[in-house]
Design an enzyme around this catalytic site. Structure first.
Site, short mmCIF file in Angstrom:
data_model
loop_
_atom_site.label_atom_id
_atom_site.label_comp_id
_atom_site.label_asym_id
_atom_site.label_seq_id
_atom_site.Cartn_x
_atom_site.Cartn_y
_atom_site.Cartn_z
N HIS A 23 0.84 -1.21 0.00
CA HIS A 23 0.00 0.00 0.00
C HIS A 23 0.87 1.25 0.00
O HIS A 23 0.70 2.16 0.81
CB HIS A 23 -0.94 0.02 1.22
N HIS A 79 -12.15 -9.64 -5.07
CA HIS A 79 -11.80 -8.28 -4.61
C HIS A 79 -10.83 -7.75 -5.65
O HIS A 79 -9.96 -8.48 -6.12
CB HIS A 79 -11.19 -8.36 -3.21
N GLU A 81 -8.70 -4.86 -5.85
CA GLU A 81 -7.48 -4.09 -5.64
C GLU A 81 -6.40 -4.70 -6.52
O GLU A 81 -6.43 -5.89 -6.85
CB GLU A 81 -7.10 -4.18 -4.16
N HIS A 145 -11.69 -5.87 2.88
CA HIS A 145 -11.65 -4.52 3.42
C HIS A 145 -12.03 -3.46 2.38
O HIS A 145 -11.81 -2.26 2.62
CB HIS A 145 -10.24 -4.23 3.98
N ASP A 164 -9.09 -11.29 1.37
CA ASP A 164 -8.25 -10.62 2.36
C ASP A 164 -8.61 -11.00 3.80
O ASP A 164 -7.85 -10.70 4.72
CB ASP A 164 -8.35 -9.10 2.20
N TYR A 192 -1.75 -7.98 10.39
CA TYR A 192 -2.59 -7.80 9.21
C TYR A 192 -3.98 -7.33 9.62
O TYR A 192 -4.54 -6.38 9.04
CB TYR A 192 -2.67 -9.14 8.47
N HIS A 225 -3.54 -13.78 0.81
CA HIS A 225 -2.14 -13.52 1.18
C HIS A 225 -1.74 -14.49 2.27
O HIS A 225 -2.51 -14.77 3.19
CB HIS A 225 -1.95 -12.10 1.70
#
Length: 396
Positions: A23, A79, A81, A145, A164, A192, A225
């Protein structure tokens, strides 16, 4: 290369040993990470998620070694991202008409990222996809998220693909949770949660309750992850239940910045006072310019109280402390007490400012804090120790 998880499911992701920041510079990844994608072979073939864009060509090339891309019937994007969807454009150049299953908000994000009119199929909680002998059930998980997030449950194999949720930034040659260092694993899982999901704790609690109410067997949790929860997978669900419930331990964290060591000496004296008054309490003293900010936030998360210190600089406070307080505010910690301290030379505004910022961040601020002029002598340090004892007493 692909790694077999079950007879029908294989891992086709990427382990990123070189990743040190995530990020941008928001999240430290001392132990690297992985981008987990999963290939399901039944009568129909489905791919769940892709990998980060720097590895897009590598991902597609390796996927070709495992499956004829033309045989992929469905792509499921849980998701969107870029660490999950980054390889999607490269893949869609090969199989442009393959339907992409995602939430309605997921489609909007994919269109916003890549500006392509792909074959989107919107799904919501309870919708299913039949692969032959197994069925995929979609479960929306907004704000875990991002607004587009969803989970996917695979019947027969009893696998929850959680994206996530329940993940860790943790690179490993091993695929499963029972084959890695447990201390490292649970620290990275907690870190996390703190830095990515804590502010969405009410949604986490609601989603965990919904999962449990489904009353379906979960033999494996496959996040996007880190390692896969194969051995006692519900243990991480139990951790999430605890972490999402205004979590705290018998710990006080003292975090400070210092110019000429005066604020450091105050921090150490305050810590001594807390230990004197409450020997069983864990006290951690951390320098925000030396200790990693995400590790500091993890310790704040564990704590029942935090003290924040800064010298007064240009009628204000340290920029490093300001940045930490902004992150603390964003993570929405609950049920924690706080106080401020610091040294000064002639104006002394920092302590009052820090107290106000801690209150804005949702902490229950105890007292007006403590400030000391110039370099604290022994009587000043004795005052700091007394402040620590009083602070400990206020926590009882």
């Amino acid at each position: 290369m692909a790694k077999q998880i079950t007879q029908k499911v294989s891992w086709v992701g990427k382990v990123d040993w070189e990743l040190t920041k995530f990020h941008g510079d928001e999240y430290s990844t001392h132990r690297g990470s992985s981008y987990n994608a999963y290939l399901i072979r039944d009568e129909k073939v489905a791919l769940i998620d892709t990998v980060w864009r720097p590895y897009d060509r590598e991902f597609v090339s390796r996927l070709k070694q495992d499956v004829d891309l033309q045989q992929i019937d469905f792509i499921i994007m849980q998701h969107n991202e870029v660490d999950h969807s980054g390889a999607l454009p490269e893949l869609m150049r090969e199989i442009p008409d393959t339907p992409i299953y995602c939430t309605k908000k997921g489609e909007a994000i994919l269109r916003g990222h890549y500006h392509q009119d792909w074959n989107f199929v919107n799904v919501k909680t309870g919708d299913t996809l039949n692969l032959g002998n197994t069925v995929l059930t979609f479960i929306e998980a907004p704000m875990l998220h991002w607004p587009d997030t969803m989970f996917t449950y695979m019947s027969g194999e009893n696998i929850l693909f959680s994206n996530d949720g329940f993940g860790q930034h943790y690179a490993s040659e091993s695929l499963f949770n029972d084959s890695v260092d447990q201390g490292e694993l649970f620290y990275e899982a907690e870190k996390y949660f703190v830095n990515i999901l804590n502010l969405y704790s009410p949604m986490v609690t609601k989603k965990v309750q919904q999962l449990l109410s489904m009353n379906v067997p979960i033999d494996m949790i496959c996040p996007s992850h880190g390692v896969i929860w194969k051995d006692r997978p519900m243990q991480i669900v139990e951790k999430y239940q605890a972490w999402a419930n205004a979590y705290q331990e018998d710990q006080v964290t003292i975090v400070y910045d210092t110019m000429w060591q005066s604020t450091r000496r105050m921090a150490e004296a305050i810590a001594d006072g807390i230990r004197q008054a409450s020997p069983a309490t864990t006290v951690k003293v951390m320098n925000i310019t030396r200790d990693d900010k995400n590790d500091v936030l993890t310790e704040v998360f564990r704590s029942k109280a935090v003290l924040v210190g800064s010298p007064t600089i240009n009628n204000g406070h340290s920029f490093a402390i300001a940045g930490l307080l902004e992150m603390m505010k964003g993570l929405k910690f609950k049920n924690k007490k706080a106080a401020a301290f610091g040294s000064y030379g002639w104006s002394g505004e920092a302590v009052k400012q820090l107290s106000a910022l801690l209150q804005q961040a949702g902490f229950d601020v105890i007292g007006d804090g403590i400030a000391k002029l110039w370099v604290p002598d022994q009587p000043a340090l004795d005052d700091c120790a007394a402040f620590g004892r009083d602070f400990a007493a206020a926590l009882q």
